[in-house]
Design a protein around this motif. Structure first.
Motif, PDB file in Angstrom:
ATOM      1  N   ASN A   1      61.775  83.863  30.349  1.00  0.00           N
ATOM      2  CA  ASN A   1      62.561  85.021  29.965  1.00  0.00           C
ATOM      3  C   ASN A   1      63.291  85.647  31.142  1.00  0.00           C
ATOM      4  O   ASN A   1      64.390  86.151  30.980  1.00  0.00           O
ATOM      5  N   LEU A   2      62.666  85.621  32.316  1.00  0.00           N
ATOM      6  CA  LEU A   2      63.289  86.210  33.500  1.00  0.00           C
ATOM      7  C   LEU A   2      64.589  85.486  33.845  1.00  0.00           C
ATOM      8  O   LEU A   2      65.599  86.130  34.142  1.00  0.00           O
ATOM      9  N   LEU A   3      64.572  84.163  33.790  1.00  0.00           N
ATOM     10  CA  LEU A   3      65.789  83.391  34.091  1.00  0.00           C
ATOM     11  C   LEU A   3      66.890  83.693  33.078  1.00  0.00           C
ATOM     12  O   LEU A   3      68.061  83.751  33.439  1.00  0.00           O
ATOM     13  N   GLN A   4      66.498  83.892  31.859  1.00  0.00           N
ATOM     14  CA  GLN A   4      67.475  84.226  30.824  1.00  0.00           C
ATOM     15  C   GLN A   4      68.017  85.644  31.040  1.00  0.00           C
ATOM     16  O   GLN A   4      69.222  85.877  30.934  1.00  0.00           O
ATOM     17  N   LYS A   5      67.142  86.581  31.381  1.00  0.00           N
ATOM     18  CA  LYS A   5      67.574  87.954  31.627  1.00  0.00           C
ATOM     19  C   LYS A   5      68.512  88.046  32.825  1.00  0.00           C
ATOM     20  O   LYS A   5      69.419  88.869  32.850  1.00  0.00           O
ATOM     21  N   LYS A   6      68.300  87.177  33.820  1.00  0.00           N
ATOM     22  CA  LYS A   6      69.158  87.173  35.005  1.00  0.00           C
ATOM     23  C   LYS A   6      70.427  86.346  34.790  1.00  0.00           C
ATOM     24  O   LYS A   6      71.209  86.156  35.699  1.00  0.00           O
ATOM     25  N   ASN A   7      70.597  85.842  33.576  1.00  0.00           N
ATOM     26  CA  ASN A   7      71.767  85.055  33.193  1.00  0.00           C
ATOM     27  C   ASN A   7      71.867  83.737  33.964  1.00  0.00           C
ATOM     28  O   ASN A   7      72.955  83.284  34.301  1.00  0.00           O
ATOM     29  N   ILE A   9      70.031  80.942  32.723  1.00  0.00           N
ATOM     30  CA  ILE A   9      69.893  79.911  31.697  1.00  0.00           C
ATOM     31  C   ILE A   9      70.238  80.483  30.321  1.00  0.00           C
ATOM     32  O   ILE A   9      70.200  81.696  30.110  1.00  0.00           O
ATOM     33  N   ASN A  10      70.549  79.558  29.424  1.00  0.00           N
ATOM     34  CA  ASN A  10      70.708  79.874  28.006  1.00  0.00           C
ATOM     35  C   ASN A  10      69.658  79.084  27.245  1.00  0.00           C
ATOM     36  O   ASN A  10      69.381  77.926  27.594  1.00  0.00           O
ATOM     37  N   ILE A  11      69.082  79.688  26.238  1.00  0.00           N
ATOM     38  CA  ILE A  11      68.121  78.990  25.384  1.00  0.00           C
ATOM     39  C   ILE A  11      68.684  78.995  23.970  1.00  0.00           C
ATOM     40  O   ILE A  11      68.857  80.058  23.359  1.00  0.00           O
ATOM     41  N   ALA A  12      68.982  77.795  23.473  1.00  0.00           N
ATOM     42  CA  ALA A  12      69.545  77.657  22.129  1.00  0.00           C
ATOM     43  C   ALA A  12      68.445  77.855  21.089  1.00  0.00           C
ATOM     44  O   ALA A  12      67.248  77.805  21.395  1.00  0.00           O
ATOM     45  N   LYS A  13      68.845  78.048  19.854  1.00  0.00           N
ATOM     46  CA  LYS A  13      67.881  78.244  18.765  1.00  0.00           C
ATOM     47  C   LYS A  13      66.968  77.037  18.593  1.00  0.00           C
ATOM     48  O   LYS A  13      65.823  77.183  18.186  1.00  0.00           O
ATOM     49  N   ASP A  14      67.464  75.840  18.941  1.00  0.00           N
ATOM     50  CA  ASP A  14      66.638  74.633  18.824  1.00  0.00           C
ATOM     51  C   ASP A  14      65.735  74.430  20.044  1.00  0.00           C
ATOM     52  O   ASP A  14      65.014  73.449  20.145  1.00  0.00           O
ATOM     53  N   GLY A  15      65.784  75.383  20.995  1.00  0.00           N
ATOM     54  CA  GLY A  15      64.924  75.316  22.177  1.00  0.00           C
ATOM     55  C   GLY A  15      65.555  74.647  23.385  1.00  0.00           C
ATOM     56  O   GLY A  15      64.961  74.630  24.461  1.00  0.00           O
ATOM     57  N   LYS A  16      66.754  74.114  23.216  1.00  0.00           N
ATOM     58  CA  LYS A  16      67.425  73.447  24.333  1.00  0.00           C
ATOM     59  C   LYS A  16      67.800  74.474  25.404  1.00  0.00           C
ATOM     60  O   LYS A  16      68.368  75.517  25.102  1.00  0.00           O
ATOM     61  N   THR A  18      69.867  75.287  28.899  1.00  0.00           N
ATOM     62  CA  THR A  18      70.976  74.867  29.743  1.00  0.00           C
ATOM     63  C   THR A  18      71.241  75.939  30.798  1.00  0.00           C
ATOM     64  O   THR A  18      70.949  77.117  30.588  1.00  0.00           O
ATOM     65  N   PHE A  19      71.775  75.496  31.943  1.00  0.00           N
ATOM     66  CA  PHE A  19      72.152  76.429  32.989  1.00  0.00           C
ATOM     67  C   PHE A  19      73.453  77.139  32.630  1.00  0.00           C
ATOM     68  O   PHE A  19      74.356  76.532  32.068  1.00  0.00           O
TER      69      PHE A  19
END
Length: 78
Positions: A1-7, A9-16, A18-19
Motif C-alpha cells: 500500500n505504501l508504494l501505491q500511496k507514493k504513486n 505502483i499501480n494495482i489493477a483489479k485483477d491484482g496485476k 505495474t510501475f
C-alpha cells in the motif's frame, strides 16, 4: 500500500502490479545504487554474498554525493 500511496505502483483489479513512470525511475535508481555499492565492496575485498547483503543495507542511507564518489572509484578501476 505504501508504494501505491507514493504513486510508485499501480494495482489493477485483477491484482496485476505495474510501475508508474515515477516508480520505474525510482526502481532504476535503487538498482544502480545497489550495483555500485556491491562493486565497490567487492573491489575492497568482500566476497559477492557479503557485498550483496551489505549493499542492501547501504543503499537505504547512502547520499547521492557518496554514491557519485563510489561510481568514480569503480570507473577508475575498470
Amino acid at each position: 500500500n505504501l508504494l501505491q500511496k507514493k504513486n510508485f505502483i499501480n494495482i489493477a483489479k485483477d491484482g496485476k502490479i505495474t510501475f508508474t513512470d515515477e516508480g520505474y525511475k525510482k526502481a532504476i535508481h535503487i538498482y544502480e545504487k545497489h550495483h555500485i555499492i556491491t562493486k565497490v565492496l567487492m573491489q575492497i575485498g568482500a566476497d559477492e554474498k557479503l557485498a550483496e547483503d551489505n549493499a542492501c543495507r547501504f543503499e537505504h542511507v547512502i547520499t547521492d554525493e557518496m554514491l557519485a564518489i563510489m561510481k568514480k572509484f569503480i570507473e577508475k578501476g575498470e
